[in-house]
Motif scaffolding. Sequence first.
Motif, short mmCIF file in Angstrom:
data_model
loop_
_atom_site.label_atom_id
_atom_site.label_comp_id
_atom_site.label_asym_id
_atom_site.label_seq_id
_atom_site.Cartn_x
_atom_site.Cartn_y
_atom_site.Cartn_z
N VAL A 46 0.87 -1.19 0.00
CA VAL A 46 0.00 0.00 0.00
C VAL A 46 0.89 1.23 0.00
O VAL A 46 1.78 1.36 0.86
CB VAL A 46 -0.93 0.03 1.24
CG1 VAL A 46 -1.69 1.35 1.30
CG2 VAL A 46 -1.89 -1.15 1.21
N ASP A 47 0.68 2.11 -0.96
CA ASP A 47 1.48 3.34 -1.03
C ASP A 47 0.81 4.50 -0.30
O ASP A 47 1.47 5.30 0.35
CB ASP A 47 1.70 3.73 -2.49
CG ASP A 47 2.51 2.69 -3.25
OD1 ASP A 47 3.65 2.43 -2.85
OD2 ASP A 47 1.98 2.13 -4.23
N VAL A 48 -0.53 4.58 -0.43
CA VAL A 48 -1.27 5.68 0.20
C VAL A 48 -2.56 5.14 0.82
O VAL A 48 -3.28 4.37 0.19
CB VAL A 48 -1.63 6.78 -0.84
CG1 VAL A 48 -2.48 7.87 -0.19
CG2 VAL A 48 -0.38 7.38 -1.45
N LEU A 49 -2.81 5.55 2.05
CA LEU A 49 -4.06 5.23 2.74
C LEU A 49 -4.74 6.54 3.10
O LEU A 49 -4.15 7.37 3.80
CB LEU A 49 -3.78 4.41 4.00
CG LEU A 49 -4.93 4.21 5.00
CD1 LEU A 49 -6.12 3.53 4.34
CD2 LEU A 49 -4.44 3.43 6.22
N ILE A 50 -5.97 6.73 2.62
CA ILE A 50 -6.71 7.96 2.91
C ILE A 50 -7.94 7.62 3.73
O ILE A 50 -8.86 6.96 3.26
CB ILE A 50 -7.13 8.69 1.62
CG1 ILE A 50 -5.90 9.02 0.76
CG2 ILE A 50 -7.90 9.97 1.97
CD1 ILE A 50 -6.25 9.68 -0.57
N HIS A 51 -7.92 8.07 4.99
CA HIS A 51 -9.07 7.88 5.89
C HIS A 51 -10.05 9.01 5.66
O HIS A 51 -9.96 10.08 6.27
CB HIS A 51 -8.61 7.88 7.35
CG HIS A 51 -7.77 6.72 7.73
ND1 HIS A 51 -8.25 5.43 7.77
CD2 HIS A 51 -6.46 6.65 8.11
CE1 HIS A 51 -7.29 4.61 8.17
NE2 HIS A 51 -6.20 5.31 8.37
N ASN A 52 -10.99 8.79 4.75
CA ASN A 52 -11.94 9.83 4.40
C ASN A 52 -13.32 9.61 5.03
O ASN A 52 -14.06 10.57 5.26
CB ASN A 52 -12.08 9.90 2.87
CG ASN A 52 -13.26 10.73 2.44
OD1 ASN A 52 -13.24 11.96 2.53
ND2 ASN A 52 -14.32 10.07 1.96
N ALA A 53 -13.67 8.37 5.32
CA ALA A 53 -15.00 8.07 5.86
C ALA A 53 -15.23 8.82 7.17
O ALA A 53 -14.32 8.97 7.99
CB ALA A 53 -15.16 6.58 6.09
N GLY A 54 -16.44 9.29 7.35
CA GLY A 54 -16.76 10.00 8.59
C GLY A 54 -18.24 9.96 8.87
O GLY A 54 -19.07 9.73 7.98
N SER A 55 -18.58 10.16 10.12
CA SER A 55 -19.97 10.23 10.54
C SER A 55 -20.19 11.53 11.30
O SER A 55 -19.40 11.87 12.19
CB SER A 55 -20.31 9.03 11.43
OG SER A 55 -21.68 9.03 11.77
N LEU A 56 -21.23 12.25 10.93
CA LEU A 56 -21.48 13.57 11.51
C LEU A 56 -22.84 13.55 12.21
O LEU A 56 -23.84 13.15 11.63
CB LEU A 56 -21.45 14.65 10.41
CG LEU A 56 -21.35 16.11 10.83
CD1 LEU A 56 -20.89 16.95 9.64
CD2 LEU A 56 -22.67 16.67 11.33
#
Length: 227
Positions: free
Chosen positions: A74-84
């Motif tokens: 894995v080169d890049v991991l983007i934690h984009n998920a979110g709960s508002l």
Amino acid sequence: MKSKNIVITGTSRGIGYELVLLFANAGHQVLALSRKTPQELINHPNVTCLAVDLTNESELEQVSGFLEKTWKKVDVLIHNAGSLLHKPFEQITSTEFIRIYQVNVFAVASLTQKCIPFMSKNSHVVTISSMGGIQGSVKFPGLAAYSSSKGAVITLSELLAEEYKEQGIAFNVLALGAVNTEMLQEAFPGYQAPVSAKEMADYIYNFALTGNTYFNGKVLQVSASTP
């Protein structure tokens, strides 16, 4: 640019969806993680979609299995998920509070643990936080669970940057201001944020590929306004 392996969460809509298309159309291989999988992403030759509830540890094993059998790195991991959650503090139940932290903090930690064995020098973990999680920033009523969870994930990223610096894995946080996504509209009906999901995705795309050259353990505030 050489093709990279990119893991992105929260890809069914908004910023995450736009990010998948940006990376995939540029020739990178993308693992898109969300509970729902848009047909356009499923049909893209550079995208692998996994229907995963990030708060379910057993479902996250799908990610480990895919990485072990297919990508190997894995080169890049983007934690984009979110709960508002937008709700007066006294009305927030413990179940609601826990749910926000499960998505915004615990899932970030769990998925990072799954990906770390496949990451090496020059890998980059980017966590999407919020201006509301920045100490000393303007705070807004009704966002106690959300903003405090976004503050927690900032500290987590700073700690991981220190823990994995000898391995050359960079951890950085982008604390976003208001972005005009479906999630924002659901929480604040009628509010028009100054930045579109596509515009923010463009910024995150470039930062994910190059930001680790200049930053590690940093929190960058990405907002032209308050909120």
